[in-house]
Design an enzyme around this catalytic site. Structure first.
Site, PDB file in Angstrom:
ATOM      1  N   CYS A  14       4.947  74.398 -19.342  1.00  0.00           N
ATOM      2  CA  CYS A  14       5.641  75.424 -18.575  1.00  0.00           C
ATOM      3  C   CYS A  14       4.823  76.691 -18.439  1.00  0.00           C
ATOM      4  O   CYS A  14       3.810  76.862 -19.081  1.00  0.00           O
ATOM      5  CB  CYS A  14       6.948  75.763 -19.275  1.00  0.00           C
ATOM      6  SG  CYS A  14       7.856  74.294 -19.723  1.00  0.00           S
ATOM      7  N   ARG A  39       1.850  75.583 -13.108  1.00  0.00           N
ATOM      8  CA  ARG A  39       2.022  74.955 -14.423  1.00  0.00           C
ATOM      9  C   ARG A  39       3.245  74.042 -14.475  1.00  0.00           C
ATOM     10  O   ARG A  39       3.393  73.254 -15.413  1.00  0.00           O
ATOM     11  CB  ARG A  39       2.170  76.037 -15.498  1.00  0.00           C
ATOM     12  CG  ARG A  39       0.968  76.925 -15.635  1.00  0.00           C
ATOM     13  CD  ARG A  39       1.213  77.980 -16.692  1.00  0.00           C
ATOM     14  NE  ARG A  39       1.275  77.388 -18.008  1.00  0.00           N
ATOM     15  CZ  ARG A  39       0.224  77.186 -18.788  1.00  0.00           C
ATOM     16  NH1 ARG A  39      -0.962  77.542 -18.386  1.00  0.00           N
ATOM     17  NH2 ARG A  39       0.361  76.641 -19.972  1.00  0.00           N
ATOM     18  N   TRP A  87       8.083  72.332 -16.197  1.00  0.00           N
ATOM     19  CA  TRP A  87       7.712  70.986 -15.763  1.00  0.00           C
ATOM     20  C   TRP A  87       8.233  70.000 -16.803  1.00  0.00           C
ATOM     21  O   TRP A  87       7.980  70.133 -17.982  1.00  0.00           O
ATOM     22  CB  TRP A  87       6.189  70.861 -15.674  1.00  0.00           C
ATOM     23  CG  TRP A  87       5.699  69.488 -15.323  1.00  0.00           C
ATOM     24  CD1 TRP A  87       5.789  68.887 -14.110  1.00  0.00           C
ATOM     25  CD2 TRP A  87       5.038  68.561 -16.186  1.00  0.00           C
ATOM     26  NE1 TRP A  87       5.211  67.635 -14.162  1.00  0.00           N
ATOM     27  CE2 TRP A  87       4.744  67.408 -15.418  1.00  0.00           C
ATOM     28  CE3 TRP A  87       4.656  68.580 -17.532  1.00  0.00           C
ATOM     29  CZ2 TRP A  87       4.092  66.301 -15.943  1.00  0.00           C
ATOM     30  CZ3 TRP A  87       4.005  67.473 -18.056  1.00  0.00           C
ATOM     31  CH2 TRP A  87       3.729  66.346 -17.264  1.00  0.00           C
ATOM     32  N   ASN A 111       7.952  77.105 -24.361  1.00  0.00           N
ATOM     33  CA  ASN A 111       7.028  76.082 -23.879  1.00  0.00           C
ATOM     34  C   ASN A 111       6.624  75.247 -25.086  1.00  0.00           C
ATOM     35  O   ASN A 111       6.282  75.799 -26.119  1.00  0.00           O
ATOM     36  CB  ASN A 111       5.790  76.755 -23.255  1.00  0.00           C
ATOM     37  CG  ASN A 111       4.765  75.746 -22.777  1.00  0.00           C
ATOM     38  OD1 ASN A 111       5.074  74.578 -22.565  1.00  0.00           O
ATOM     39  ND2 ASN A 111       3.538  76.197 -22.614  1.00  0.00           N
ATOM     40  N   GLY A 112       6.666  73.931 -24.965  1.00  0.00           N
ATOM     41  CA  GLY A 112       6.255  73.069 -26.079  1.00  0.00           C
ATOM     42  C   GLY A 112       7.359  72.094 -26.437  1.00  0.00           C
ATOM     43  O   GLY A 112       8.223  71.787 -25.624  1.00  0.00           O
ATOM     44  N   GLU A 494     -13.377  59.747  -9.430  1.00  0.00           N
ATOM     45  CA  GLU A 494     -12.827  61.073  -9.128  1.00  0.00           C
ATOM     46  C   GLU A 494     -12.302  61.130  -7.686  1.00  0.00           C
ATOM     47  O   GLU A 494     -11.253  61.720  -7.428  1.00  0.00           O
ATOM     48  CB  GLU A 494     -13.914  62.137  -9.383  1.00  0.00           C
ATOM     49  CG  GLU A 494     -13.579  63.549  -8.953  1.00  0.00           C
ATOM     50  CD  GLU A 494     -12.386  64.180  -9.669  1.00  0.00           C
ATOM     51  OE1 GLU A 494     -11.777  63.542 -10.538  1.00  0.00           O
ATOM     52  OE2 GLU A 494     -12.037  65.323  -9.315  1.00  0.00           O
ATOM     53  N   LYS A 498      -8.378  61.979  -6.811  1.00  0.00           N
ATOM     54  CA  LYS A 498      -7.960  63.041  -5.890  1.00  0.00           C
ATOM     55  C   LYS A 498      -6.957  62.494  -4.876  1.00  0.00           C
ATOM     56  O   LYS A 498      -5.948  63.114  -4.578  1.00  0.00           O
ATOM     57  CB  LYS A 498      -9.156  63.650  -5.136  1.00  0.00           C
ATOM     58  CG  LYS A 498     -10.116  64.469  -5.955  1.00  0.00           C
ATOM     59  CD  LYS A 498      -9.621  65.846  -6.341  1.00  0.00           C
ATOM     60  CE  LYS A 498      -8.906  65.859  -7.642  1.00  0.00           C
ATOM     61  NZ  LYS A 498      -9.577  66.035  -8.866  1.00  0.00           N
ATOM     62  N   GLU A 501      -3.502  61.584  -6.586  1.00  0.00           N
ATOM     63  CA  GLU A 501      -2.646  62.681  -7.048  1.00  0.00           C
ATOM     64  C   GLU A 501      -2.168  63.581  -5.913  1.00  0.00           C
ATOM     65  O   GLU A 501      -1.137  64.230  -6.041  1.00  0.00           O
ATOM     66  CB  GLU A 501      -3.302  63.485  -8.175  1.00  0.00           C
ATOM     67  CG  GLU A 501      -4.514  64.272  -7.815  1.00  0.00           C
ATOM     68  CD  GLU A 501      -5.084  65.056  -9.010  1.00  0.00           C
ATOM     69  OE1 GLU A 501      -4.351  65.374  -9.941  1.00  0.00           O
ATOM     70  OE2 GLU A 501      -6.297  65.349  -8.975  1.00  0.00           O
ATOM     71  N   HIS A 517     -16.754  40.578  -9.787  1.00  0.00           N
ATOM     72  CA  HIS A 517     -16.141  39.952 -10.967  1.00  0.00           C
ATOM     73  C   HIS A 517     -14.617  40.006 -10.897  1.00  0.00           C
ATOM     74  O   HIS A 517     -13.949  39.804 -11.913  1.00  0.00           O
ATOM     75  CB  HIS A 517     -16.655  40.639 -12.236  1.00  0.00           C
ATOM     76  CG  HIS A 517     -18.133  40.518 -12.414  1.00  0.00           C
ATOM     77  ND1 HIS A 517     -18.744  39.332 -12.769  1.00  0.00           N
ATOM     78  CD2 HIS A 517     -19.139  41.401 -12.217  1.00  0.00           C
ATOM     79  CE1 HIS A 517     -20.056  39.510 -12.824  1.00  0.00           C
ATOM     80  NE2 HIS A 517     -20.325  40.755 -12.480  1.00  0.00           N
ATOM     81  N   LYS A 619      -0.540  71.751 -13.969  1.00  0.00           N
ATOM     82  CA  LYS A 619      -1.956  72.085 -14.092  1.00  0.00           C
ATOM     83  C   LYS A 619      -2.470  71.908 -15.509  1.00  0.00           C
ATOM     84  O   LYS A 619      -3.494  71.283 -15.731  1.00  0.00           O
ATOM     85  CB  LYS A 619      -2.171  73.524 -13.612  1.00  0.00           C
ATOM     86  CG  LYS A 619      -3.625  73.964 -13.598  1.00  0.00           C
ATOM     87  CD  LYS A 619      -4.388  73.254 -12.513  1.00  0.00           C
ATOM     88  CE  LYS A 619      -5.838  73.671 -12.462  1.00  0.00           C
ATOM     89  NZ  LYS A 619      -6.645  72.712 -11.705  1.00  0.00           N
TER      90      LYS A 619
HETATM   91  O1  M6R Z   1      -7.582  71.540 -17.970  1.00  0.00           O
HETATM   92  P1  M6R Z   1      -8.261  70.230 -18.214  1.00  0.00           P
HETATM   93  O2  M6R Z   1      -9.620  70.183 -17.558  1.00  0.00           O
HETATM   94  O3  M6R Z   1      -8.331  69.867 -19.667  1.00  0.00           O
HETATM   95  O4  M6R Z   1      -7.363  69.156 -17.494  1.00  0.00           O
HETATM   96  C1  M6R Z   1      -7.666  67.802 -17.586  1.00  0.00           C
HETATM   97  C2  M6R Z   1      -6.833  66.992 -16.622  1.00  0.00           C
HETATM   98  O5  M6R Z   1      -5.473  67.151 -16.898  1.00  0.00           O
HETATM   99  C3  M6R Z   1      -7.097  67.383 -15.162  1.00  0.00           C
HETATM  100  O6  M6R Z   1      -8.444  67.239 -14.836  1.00  0.00           O
HETATM  101  C4  M6R Z   1      -6.246  66.522 -14.218  1.00  0.00           C
HETATM  102  O7  M6R Z   1      -6.664  65.197 -14.265  1.00  0.00           O
HETATM  103  C5  M6R Z   1      -6.283  67.063 -12.796  1.00  0.00           C
HETATM  104  N1  M6R Z   1      -4.986  66.924 -12.205  1.00  0.00           N
HETATM  105  C6  M6R Z   1      -7.252  66.349 -11.919  1.00  0.00           C
HETATM  106  O8  M6R Z   1      -7.279  66.841 -10.625  1.00  0.00           O
END
Ligand code: M6R
Length: 624
Positions: A14, A39, A87, A111-112, A494, A498, A501, A517, A619
């Site tokens: 959060c 967040r 979240w 938060n937590g 990667e 992208k 997500e 394979h 995030k």
């Molecule tokens: O803040 P961080 O780099 O530790 O975050 C790691 C992942 O949670 C972050 O890269 C996540 O996979 C992103 N949504 C990718 O775009």
């Protein structure tokens, strides 16, 4: 419906804001929450202490819903307030489960995870407390209320409460009968203090108060912070004075705004030339040697290292996969890369001769943090690569290399990734220098090429039109595959992440050679496949990938080939050809990822998605 914290089926990641000063707290808290909405955006709420009472509003959904609710039912004027944006992964994000949680004169945001919430709730209910939500957080409100009702001041009450909580928490509280004080506590969950002119802020991230002040205080683990109209007082959970560190944020409000872009993500993609240049800045001394000032591990210790383990999550993990190729090639030190959430559970073989490198944009990712703690318990040295000054991960590491990307607000990491790559390359070269594995001119040659990267990335960005057209053509596709080999493989992973997500399209990245394979069975007529082709002329790598393209093309795939300018052989196999600049193999990910970022951003936009706040994501994932 109950919640199941112990099984990990419910958790928050959060954003928290607190304000104490002489301005309208509501305005400041709401604008802070908007900057923290990345967040979490399942619900939001605010609480104010006004005229001897707690006044609050909370609403399911984005902050806009909360603002609407306040317009319908205005809040009184107040100069002290707290707010929360949430979240949740499980448990309904309802109005009732939103924060703040209020127990008579007390309001809290949290938060937590409070892991022992169940017995605490039972105890409180037996004593007559009436719960209005299903959350673990609400126990903290009732415990605090019971402590202040028993005569404790808010600070003492907070100390009593945290001594009873198990788990991870940032807790921020106000008391209707004490409108000149905000008290917060943190354990394993982020919180920073902003120090303005006669006003003070609390937030999960400096972005929440950057428009008011750039002076901040880092809080340590297990600390209680008290904001009053006279200043800030930080103590340990036991009440002893605590060590704190003040810092100045080196970016400003502009960096936290969209500046004419439709999405933060698109802005951040276009900031990459700067971000990469800033991350490279000031790394050479007068003798042309690489210096990493932040590395507080002596050259002797680095010479003793016999293994490197890179630990990270998501995009940062893929940066780590690229780093492995460069670090092993340049230093000949064996290098493993591991997903942070798996690391400590497999009892990894690490000892004082192991260098653990963690990569995290936010510096708050709980899985990565737990991996660091495990590594340090085994007496391994830990270097963090991080973008967030003062975050928990760099604080708990032996050393840190900061990436200087500026704030990354889009949930999908972009400039975070490219600057992490730069930091990994710098670390690899530094290790090679310290261990005498490369001559100075060899290191200088790679650094020279790295310094050329901002202009190469800029060139790709200036020529984005074909990518945008491709996005239009492929926007309705149900599935898209990505292939790469060597460092092109993490780029493929990667690129697929992208797209998943942001566009919610099924996408997978494969090592090009592995396709035959099994995964080649997925190839059908017109299936779009992105293929990252390594630079030619240096070894057989490129030729092998060209053969892999021919294999999928023969089975009807529609190929989108990313290869260096002038690679006519690759072009022959391409339904779409995306020209990359001529870069050496190991550094190619820095440019190859850019078209894939643009593609995902554009497809998601065309599909009508919220690119900066994709569904179900947040995030910083600050719980395991
Ligand atoms: O803040 P961080 O780099 O530790 O975050 C790691 C992942 O949670 C972050 O890269 C996540 O996979 C992103 N949504 C990718 O775009």
């Amino acid at each position: 419906m109950g919640i199941d914290v112990a099984c990990g089926t419910f958790f928050d990641v959060c954003g928290i804001v607190g304000y104490l000063g002489d301005r309208e707290a509501l305005d400041i808290v709401i604008s802070g929450l908007k900057r923290l909405e990345y967040r979490g955006y399942d619900s939001a709420g605010v609480a104010l202490a006004a005229d001897g009472a707690i006044e609050w509003r909370k609403k399911q959904g984005k902050i806009a819903n909360l603002v609407g609710a306040i317009e319908d039912d205005p809040l009184p004027s107040a100069t002290i307030g707290i707010g929360h944006t949430r979240w949740a992964t499980h448990g309904a994000p309802t109005d009732a489960n939103s924060h703040p949680h209020v127990a008579r004169r007390i309001a809290i945001v949290h938060n937590g995870i409070i892991e022992n919430h169940a017995p605490l709730r039972a105890e409180l209910e037996a004593a007559g407390a009436e719960f209005t939500s299903e959350t673990d957080s609400e126990v903290a409100a009732h415990l605090l209320e019971s402590a202040v009702a028993g005569g404790a001041g808010l600070v003492d009450a907070m100390r009593q409460v945290v001594s009873r909580l198990e788990g991870a928490f940032t807790l921020v509280a106000i008391d209707a009968q004490d409108p000149d004080r905000i008290v917060a506590a943190r354990r394993n969950s982020p919180l920073v203090v902003g120090v303005g002119d006669g006003e003070y802020f609390l937030a999960s991230d400096v972005a929440a108060f950057i428009e008011h002040t750039r002076d901040a205080i880092e809080l340590g683990q297990d600390q209680v912070v008290e904001l009053t109209r006279d200043g800030v007082n930080v103590t340990t959970f036991d009440g002893a004075p605590a060590q704190t560190k003040a810092f100045h944020v080196d970016w400003d409000l502009q960096a936290a705004q969209k500046q004419g872009y439709d999405w933060f993500m698109r802005k951040e993609i276009f900031e990459q030339p700067h971000a990469v240049a800033d991350t490279l800045l000031g790394r050479l001394n007068d003798n042309g040697e690489l210096v990493l000032d932040e590395i507080r591990i002596s050259p002797e210790e680095l010479r003793r290292i016999n293994k490197i383990v890179i630990v990270a999550c998501g995009t940062a993990f893929y940066a780590g996969l690229v780093a492995k190729y460069a670090i092993e090639h340049w230093t000949r030190i064996p290098c493993e890369v591991e997903i942070a959430s798996e690391f400590r559970y497999r009892d990894p073989i690490i000892d004082p001769m192991t260098l653990v490198v963690t990569i995290s944009q936010s510096g708050e990712t709980a899985d990565t943090l737990m991996a660091i703690r495990h590594a340090r318990e085994q007496h391994a040295k830990v270097i963090a690569i991080c973008n967030t000054n003062g975050a928990t991960i760099p604080r708990e590491s032996d050393a840190v290399i900061y990436t200087h990307a500026g704030p990354e607000i889009g949930v999908a990491s972009t400039k975070g990734f490219t600057t992490q790559l730069v930091a990994c390359y710098l670390l690899g070269l530094y290790l090679a220098q310290v261990r005498g594995m490369k001559y100075g001119d060899e290191i200088a040659a790679v650094l020279g090429e790295l310094e050329r990267m901002p202009q190469e990335i800029q060139h790709l960005l200036d020529n984005q039109a074909p990518i945008l057209e491709l996005a239009e053509e492929l926007k309705e596709e149900p599935s898209i595959l990505f292939l790469g080999r060597h460092v092109g493989y993490p780029v493929a992973l990667e690129g697929a992440l992208k797209l998943k997500e942001l566009a919610y399209i099924h996408a997978e990245g494969f090592p090009a050679g592995e396709l035959k394979h099994g995964p080649i069975a997925l190839v059908s007529q017109d299936l779009p496949m992105f293929v990252v082709v390594p630079p030619g002329g240096r070894d057989q790598l490129r030729d092998k990938v060209i053969s892999n393209i021919a294999e999928v093309k023969a089975r009807g795939a529609r190929t989108i080939v990313l290869a260096e300018a002038g690679d006519e052989e690759a072009r022959k196999h391409a339904d779409h050809f995306i020209e990359l600049p001529r870069i050496s193999t190991l550094l190619q990910p820095l440019v190859a990822i850019v078209p894939l970022q643009l593609f995902a951003c554009e497809v998601a936009t065309l599909r009508g998605h919220d690119v900066d706040q994709p569904r179900n994501l947040a995030k910083s994932v600050t719980v395991e």
